[in-house]
Design a protein around this motif. Structure first.
Motif, PDB file in Angstrom:
ATOM      1  N   ALA A  36     -44.112  29.391 -11.079  1.00 38.98           N
ATOM      2  CA  ALA A  36     -44.008  28.062 -10.472  1.00 38.98           C
ATOM      3  C   ALA A  36     -45.393  27.554 -10.138  1.00 38.98           C
ATOM      4  O   ALA A  36     -46.309  28.326  -9.844  1.00 38.98           O
ATOM      5  N   CYS A  38     -47.111  24.465  -7.636  1.00 39.04           N
ATOM      6  CA  CYS A  38     -46.715  23.602  -6.524  1.00 39.04           C
ATOM      7  C   CYS A  38     -47.930  22.947  -5.883  1.00 39.04           C
ATOM      8  O   CYS A  38     -48.967  23.592  -5.679  1.00 39.04           O
ATOM      9  N   PHE A  64     -36.970  27.443  -0.132  1.00 40.59           N
ATOM     10  CA  PHE A  64     -36.899  26.880  -1.483  1.00 40.59           C
ATOM     11  C   PHE A  64     -36.548  25.392  -1.430  1.00 40.59           C
ATOM     12  O   PHE A  64     -37.216  24.554  -2.049  1.00 40.59           O
ATOM     13  N   ASP A  65     -35.529  25.068  -0.643  1.00 43.95           N
ATOM     14  CA  ASP A  65     -35.098  23.665  -0.525  1.00 43.95           C
ATOM     15  C   ASP A  65     -36.126  22.813   0.210  1.00 43.95           C
ATOM     16  O   ASP A  65     -36.376  21.666  -0.166  1.00 43.95           O
ATOM     17  N   LYS A  68     -39.168  22.142  -2.158  1.00 42.37           N
ATOM     18  CA  LYS A  68     -38.838  21.134  -3.182  1.00 42.37           C
ATOM     19  C   LYS A  68     -38.806  19.728  -2.590  1.00 42.37           C
ATOM     20  O   LYS A  68     -39.230  18.767  -3.235  1.00 42.37           O
ATOM     21  N   GLU A  69     -38.328  19.631  -1.371  1.00 39.86           N
ATOM     22  CA  GLU A  69     -38.224  18.325  -0.705  1.00 39.86           C
ATOM     23  C   GLU A  69     -39.593  17.789  -0.283  1.00 39.86           C
ATOM     24  O   GLU A  69     -39.863  16.587  -0.389  1.00 39.86           O
ATOM     25  N   TYR A  74     -43.811  19.840  -8.054  1.00 39.80           N
ATOM     26  CA  TYR A  74     -43.610  21.259  -8.342  1.00 39.80           C
ATOM     27  C   TYR A  74     -42.961  21.383  -9.710  1.00 39.80           C
ATOM     28  O   TYR A  74     -42.328  20.443 -10.209  1.00 39.80           O
ATOM     29  N   CYS A  75     -43.131  22.533 -10.319  1.00 36.50           N
ATOM     30  CA  CYS A  75     -42.465  22.817 -11.586  1.00 36.50           C
ATOM     31  C   CYS A  75     -42.210  24.319 -11.672  1.00 36.50           C
ATOM     32  O   CYS A  75     -43.082  25.114 -11.330  1.00 36.50           O
ATOM     33  N   LEU A 144     -40.745  29.552  -4.851  1.00 39.09           N
ATOM     34  CA  LEU A 144     -40.017  28.835  -5.915  1.00 39.09           C
ATOM     35  C   LEU A 144     -39.729  29.757  -7.099  1.00 39.09           C
ATOM     36  O   LEU A 144     -38.610  29.792  -7.619  1.00 39.09           O
TER      37      LEU A 144
END
Length: 199
Positions: A36, A38, A64-65, A68-69, A74-75, A144
């Motif tokens: 990942a 980020c 994790f959530d 992402k938020e 990120y990928c 991630l």
């Protein structure tokens, strides 16, 4: 605890968007390797964020959530079992990391890579040993990658329930070794990692 010290020094050198990059799944006997990339907002403090290996599964899932938020971008990317077998785990690992950097919706201009290898990246990069315990961006990437990889292991367990992958996540535990000897390898096992079966 991770912080933004390395990122701050890079900002002073003129870099504006620094991403952290980490991998998960380098050691297991089966499944893809994940990586990942980020970019967190400058100075953002995410409570409890640390090297993913130091966190419980429940804590990683929660973070994790949040990551992402909150992330600027990120990928999460991977390299397949076939690619691991064709190249080797290090090259497949680097391939997954490059894919993660390339997939960022907001392009980074510098990458902090967890570990000690920083060659052949598409943007300037620096390897940081134990970076997931040093850099907030690498710590975020480590969570991630780890959660994404663990979730894939749950799916693989449904497909190949005889190996117990949901429990050991593909690592070479006693139970996993015994299952391999009993049932033989599946298509998701890394050929170079299970040569012990030939002995």
């Amino acid at each position: 605890m991770p912080d933004y010290s390395i990122e701050s020094a890079l900002h002073e050198e003129g870099y504006t968007l620094v991403c952290g990059v980490d991998e998960a799944g380098r050691g297991p006997l089966c499944g893809p390797v994940f990586a990942a990339a980020c970019i967190l907002p400058d100075g953002l403090v995410i409570e409890g964020l640390n090297d993913s290996k130091k966190l419980t599964e429940k804590k990683r899932e929660k973070l994790f959530d949040i990551i992402k938020e909150e992330a600027v971008a990120y990928c999460i990317a991977s390299a397949s079992v076939e690619e691991i077998d064709e190249f080797n785990i290090l090259e497949a690992d680097l391939l997954a990391m490059r894919r993660a950097i390339d997939g960022l919706g907001v392009k980074a201009d510098f990458a902090l890579i967890d570990g000690n290898v920083d060659r052949d990246f598409q943007i300037p990069a620096k390897a940081v040993v134990k970076g997931d315990a040093t850099s907030m961006n690498i710590a975020a990437a480590s969570v991630l990658a780890k959660v994404a990889r663990d979730r894939i292991c749950i799916d693989l367990d449904r497909e190949y329930p005889e190996y117990g992958i949901a429990k050991h996540k593909g690592y070479g535990t006693k139970d996993h070794m015994e299952a391999l000897r009993k049932y033989g390898p599946s298509p998701i096992h890394r050929k170079k990692f299970i040569r012990f079966l030939d002995n």
